[in-house]
Design a protein around this motif. Sequence first.
Motif, PDB file in Angstrom:
ATOM      1  N   ASP A  25      18.305 -17.701  -9.710  1.00  0.00           N
ATOM      2  CA  ASP A  25      18.206 -18.301 -11.027  1.00  0.00           C
ATOM      3  C   ASP A  25      17.407 -19.309 -10.586  1.00  0.00           C
ATOM      4  O   ASP A  25      17.141 -19.767 -12.295  1.00  0.00           O
ATOM      5  N   GLY A  26      16.283 -19.894  -9.633  1.00  0.00           N
ATOM      6  CA  GLY A  26      15.454 -20.583 -10.288  1.00  0.00           C
ATOM      7  C   GLY A  26      14.128 -19.386 -10.147  1.00  0.00           C
ATOM      8  O   GLY A  26      13.519 -19.536 -10.364  1.00  0.00           O
ATOM      9  N   PHE A  27      14.607 -17.686  -8.877  1.00  0.00           N
ATOM     10  CA  PHE A  27      13.212 -17.726  -8.946  1.00  0.00           C
ATOM     11  C   PHE A  27      13.021 -15.995  -9.104  1.00  0.00           C
ATOM     12  O   PHE A  27      12.465 -15.363  -9.661  1.00  0.00           O
ATOM     13  N   PHE A  28      14.428 -15.260  -9.234  1.00  0.00           N
ATOM     14  CA  PHE A  28      14.798 -13.921  -9.995  1.00  0.00           C
ATOM     15  C   PHE A  28      15.151 -14.194 -11.400  1.00  0.00           C
ATOM     16  O   PHE A  28      16.633 -14.008 -11.868  1.00  0.00           O
ATOM     17  N   PRO A  29      15.030 -14.517 -12.566  1.00  0.00           N
ATOM     18  CA  PRO A  29      15.531 -14.861 -13.697  1.00  0.00           C
ATOM     19  C   PRO A  29      15.754 -13.140 -14.418  1.00  0.00           C
ATOM     20  O   PRO A  29      15.972 -13.757 -15.729  1.00  0.00           O
ATOM     21  N   ASN A  30      14.841 -11.846 -14.171  1.00  0.00           N
ATOM     22  CA  ASN A  30      14.417 -11.299 -15.423  1.00  0.00           C
ATOM     23  C   ASN A  30      15.844 -10.110 -14.175  1.00  0.00           C
ATOM     24  O   ASN A  30      16.225 -10.453 -13.530  1.00  0.00           O
ATOM     25  N   ILE A  31      16.575  -9.669 -15.690  1.00  0.00           N
ATOM     26  CA  ILE A  31      17.620  -8.289 -15.355  1.00  0.00           C
ATOM     27  C   ILE A  31      17.193  -7.159 -15.624  1.00  0.00           C
ATOM     28  O   ILE A  31      16.249  -7.341 -16.622  1.00  0.00           O
ATOM     29  N   VAL A  32      17.175  -6.390 -14.725  1.00  0.00           N
ATOM     30  CA  VAL A  32      16.529  -4.896 -15.112  1.00  0.00           C
ATOM     31  C   VAL A  32      18.147  -4.122 -14.495  1.00  0.00           C
ATOM     32  O   VAL A  32      18.177  -3.840 -13.483  1.00  0.00           O
TER      33      VAL A  32
END
Length: 359
Positions: free
Chosen positions: A29-36
């Motif tokens: 949640d803190g450092f990988f917010p992008n969803i692909v």
Amino acid sequence: MNPTISIFDTNVLIQVVANLKVAQTFLLDGFFPNIVESDTQYVSIDVDVGKRRMSPFVSPLVEGKLVEARRIQTNVFEPPYIKDKRAPDLMRPVRRMLGERIAGGEMINGGAPMTAGERMEANLVFELADQVDMLKRRQEWMAAQALVTGKLTVSGDGFPTSTIDFQRDPSLTIVETGTGLWDAAGTVANPTNSVREWSVQMLKASGAQITDLIFTNSPYNALIKDDEVKNAILNSAIRANEDARLMQGPVAAPGAVLMGYWGTYRVWLYNDWYVDDDNKELPMIPDGTVLAVSDQLNGSRAYGAIKDPALGYVATAYAPKSWMQEDPAQRFLMMQSAPLVIPSRVNACLAATVTSSAA
């Protein structure tokens, strides 16, 4: 009620004790917010490859110097595949559910007694929630591996062991030895200088600034024992400045707990574990490690297409499915996903092993 059952027996108590060992997702949640979500088996991440170039000097009487356009690099990855398949206990729907009164009475929160069909549905919801929880924990593990090593090594049934290398600059993986360790006898280490050097290394490699320091237990214990850090904490308390406001008392919480601020950095204490394929419980981040991370990491949670024709090869984070086997009767439940956690700006994180202690 059966007279042999004591009212003090665990299965008579009306309080349901839920599992507290649920997946923590602080790193995700803190450092990988992008969803692909990709509709193929591959995922692609575009990276702006910046160099510290300068404009060329040229005489006004000659032709202008041709300068290469700013380069965009496309990294292509094939995510590993997950198939969590379960055969729920066929007899559970005709037995008492967790929290249901002995002899099939109403649930602890009131209402009518549960039917076998309702128990079956509740059990499927329970299993599905557990599958999602396990998938989250796997992705948190991926995030930890990527931040600690700059790589991800995966293996599984029918899946050869392979390593996805995110190509982090080798200077951003630091291992202290001897008296350079923060907790060594006769140590010459200076945590303040170490962090200052790390910030410069990261700035040089990526242009990103450290925003968060994520400590495991022994490095944090060594940090607050350091004389320079202790003096900074004392001076901050006396002068009410912002140099160091760090918690010194014992604290532990699931995932990460904010211990305070040191200069411009948020300081976290991280505790989380997972069970490996050999049924050993291991820490997500090995004790002795400090992660220095920037919120400019721009990490992504990428998902390849679900390789299932019945689901139409859908592009989604995860895809549950359920079916019945007629004879012998058995319901199956399966969760499919093709996840990969990618530090898009990989040089915006640093990992340092600074103590020899092990939790």
